[in-house]
Scaffold this active site. Structure first.
Site, PDB file in Angstrom:
ATOM      1  N   HIS A  17      -6.238  51.686 102.195  1.00  0.00           N
ATOM      2  CA  HIS A  17      -7.526  51.470 102.858  1.00  0.00           C
ATOM      3  C   HIS A  17      -8.572  50.871 101.919  1.00  0.00           C
ATOM      4  CE1 HIS A  17      -9.314  55.211 101.213  1.00  0.00           C
ATOM      5  NE2 HIS A  17      -8.043  55.550 101.159  1.00  0.00           N
ATOM      6  N   SER A 227     -13.250  56.960 106.356  1.00  0.00           N
ATOM      7  CA  SER A 227     -11.917  57.522 106.202  1.00  0.00           C
ATOM      8  C   SER A 227     -10.882  56.523 106.711  1.00  0.00           C
ATOM      9  CB  SER A 227     -11.796  58.834 106.972  1.00  0.00           C
ATOM     10  OG  SER A 227     -11.408  58.575 108.296  1.00  0.00           O
ATOM     11  N   LYS A 228      -9.627  56.852 106.414  1.00  0.00           N
ATOM     12  CA  LYS A 228      -8.524  55.978 106.811  1.00  0.00           C
ATOM     13  C   LYS A 228      -8.492  55.749 108.313  1.00  0.00           C
ATOM     14  CE  LYS A 228      -5.883  57.870 103.091  1.00  0.00           C
ATOM     15  NZ  LYS A 228      -4.678  58.205 102.420  1.00  0.00           N
ATOM     16  N   ARG A 229      -9.077  56.687 109.030  1.00  0.00           N
ATOM     17  CA  ARG A 229      -9.010  56.588 110.491  1.00  0.00           C
ATOM     18  C   ARG A 229     -10.137  55.746 111.076  1.00  0.00           C
ATOM     19  NH1 ARG A 229      -7.489  61.137 108.638  1.00  0.00           N
ATOM     20  NH2 ARG A 229      -9.653  61.830 108.488  1.00  0.00           N
ATOM     21  N   ASP A 230     -11.111  55.380 110.257  1.00  0.00           N
ATOM     22  CA  ASP A 230     -12.231  54.599 110.785  1.00  0.00           C
ATOM     23  C   ASP A 230     -11.806  53.165 111.086  1.00  0.00           C
ATOM     24  OD1 ASP A 230     -14.401  56.395 110.939  1.00  0.00           O
ATOM     25  OD2 ASP A 230     -14.491  56.430 108.749  1.00  0.00           O
TER      26      ASP A 230
END
Ligand code: GLU
Length: 457
Positions: A17, A227-230
């Site tokens: 990321h 975060s990685k999920r953004d």
């Protein structure tokens, strides 16, 4: 000073990321700026959470971004192996040094690091248990970005778990020693670990490296760390969308580093020349996808023709634009170069150019209704067709001159022919320059499309 040796030490526990890429970049830039060595070390001791897939994504992403490593997996080096999972004998050897020096001991099946200083049993209200506190002095960290930071370690800590696996703090420090790392440049989230690391360095009788903890990247909207999920967090996404790696690198460099002035677009040689650790901001940087898209557009605009065509072709392949790819390469090249000054990202290209490759293009009904409601578009289209039937199609200017001459005769403007002409030939109101579009499509196709459109009126 001896040669700078920095390392990027990712754990392959998730996709690569923005934050990791920026940490890698700051290390790489510092190595290139100082003529030092950039080491890639894979911190994969946590067997359960690591995967080969993630590892390959790290290699691919670093290569794509042009951050080649001087030592590490695949390229080797004098201090390998560079994957922690392959370094167990080295950790044993270093553990033995601590045991021999009386700085490590076994308790409850695990191995603990022993701090020096007087010990006392204290009841910890928070943890609801009695713990052994050590009268220690705080570790001092002269951080290149944060300034002087003091942190107290006053409890022994585990360095080998009861399952026999070494703990992050231990392997991280052992490898920094064994790989002769001079500067540790990493995310601020590791600042709280650094006092443990300093204690370990001291126990091994080694001067700790210079530390530089880089500020966090904040979410675009709202509080907290990205975060990685953004949305927009993964490097792969940009690769798939056809972003230019040099645009992403330029953007990442400015996420926390301030080159002075209002400088934005900078060639990599310039970034390398100016980059330095004290110029990294202490405050957190906020991610901004519009700024990134803009940076990418600025880079796209100035790509030399051959490179742009190659990038465009690769993107059309990813988008499976079969009609475009089946077209005559010289024609495809013209279409792509005509679009270069107009698109904001390569991702748009397939849809933006679709009508160049099929007679079955969609007509945007909203645009059609709007264009056909104004003036006498039917008459304009007939006049335009008549003019184009005999116009000189050898260049954009000759076509433009013909349409202008027509507008002068009818006492109208170029614009009166433009919108209806574009609609008939492309079905939309956006696209490259009208005359460029006519020239590339060619007289026959343009006239046939106008006739077909007229038949629907
Ligand atoms: N493996 C650690 C991480 O991915 C690296 C810590 C360091 O750079 O020292 O966060």
């Amino acid at each position: 000073m001896s040669q700078v040796r920095v390392r990027f030490a990712p754990s392959p526990t998730g996709f690569f990321h923005i934050g990791s890429a920026r940490t890698a970049l700051f290390n790489w830039l510092y190595a290139r700026h100082t003529g030092g060595v950039f080491v890639l070390r894979i911190e994969d001791t946590d067997q359960a959470r690591n995967s080969e897939e993630f590892l390959n994504v790290i290699y691919d992403s670093l290569n794509w971004l042009g951050m080649t490593w001087d030592e590490g997996p695949k390229v080797g080096g004098a201090y390998g192996p560079y994957r922690q999972s392959e370094r167990a004998p080295i950790y044993k050897e270093y553990l033995q040094k601590l045991l021999d020096a009386g700085r490590a001991y076994e308790k409850d099946g695990a191995i603990w690091f022993k701090l020096l200083g007087e010990r006392s049993e204290v009841f910890d209200d928070h943890r609801k248990k009695t713990v052994t506190k050590v009268a220690n002095t705080p570790a001092v960290i002269d951080d290149q970005i944060r300034g002087r930071v003091e942190r107290l370690e006053d409890e022994d800590f585990v360095i080998f778990r009861s399952d026999g696996n070494p703990v992050f703090h231990f392997v991280n420090v052992v490898d920094d020693i064994a790989m002769k790392i001079t500067h540790v440049i990493r995310g601020e989230d590791h600042l709280s670990n650094t006092s443990k690391h300093v204690e370990l360095f001291k126990a091994f009788g080694v001067q700790p490296p210079v530390f530089a903890h880089i500020p966090l990247i904040l979410k675009q909207n709202g509080p907290g760390k990205m975060s990685k999920r953004d949305q927009g967090a993964l490097i792969e996404e940009y690769q798939k969308k056809g972003y230019l790696p040099e645009a992403l690198v330029n953007f990442l460099a400015l996420l926390g580093w301030n080159p002075g002035g209002d400088r934005e677009k900078m060639p990599i040689e310039e970034i390398i020349r100016l980059f330095d650790l004290p110029a990294v901001n202490q405050s957190n940087a906020r991610f901004d996808d519009k700024k990134l898209a803009h940076m990418n557009m600025v880079y796209l605009l100035e790509q030399p023709a051959d490179r742009f065509v190659a990038l465009a072709r690769a993107q059309l392949e990813r988008a499976q634009a079969t009609a475009a790819l089946a077209a005559d390469p010289a024609y495809l090249r013209e279409v792509v170069l005509l679009s270069q000054p107009k698109i904001k990202s390569l991702e748009e290209l397939a849809a933006y150019t679709a009508y160049f490759f099929t007679e079955d293009f969609v007509v945007d009904v909203k645009v059609r209704d709007k264009v056909m409601a104004k003036g006498d578009p039917k008459a304009r289209l007939s006049e335009l067709a008549e003019t184009l039937a005999t116009a000189d199609f050898s260049s954009d200017t000759t076509i433009e001159d013909a349409i202008k001459a027509l507008a002068t005769r009818t006492a109208l403007g170029f614009g009166d022919y433009q919108s209806v002409g574009r609609l008939a030939v492309s079905g939309t109101n956006v696209g490259p320059s009208l005359t460029g579009m006519f020239r590339v499509l060619g007289r026959e196709r343009v006239l046939a499309r106008i006739a077909k459109f007229q038949a629907t009126l």
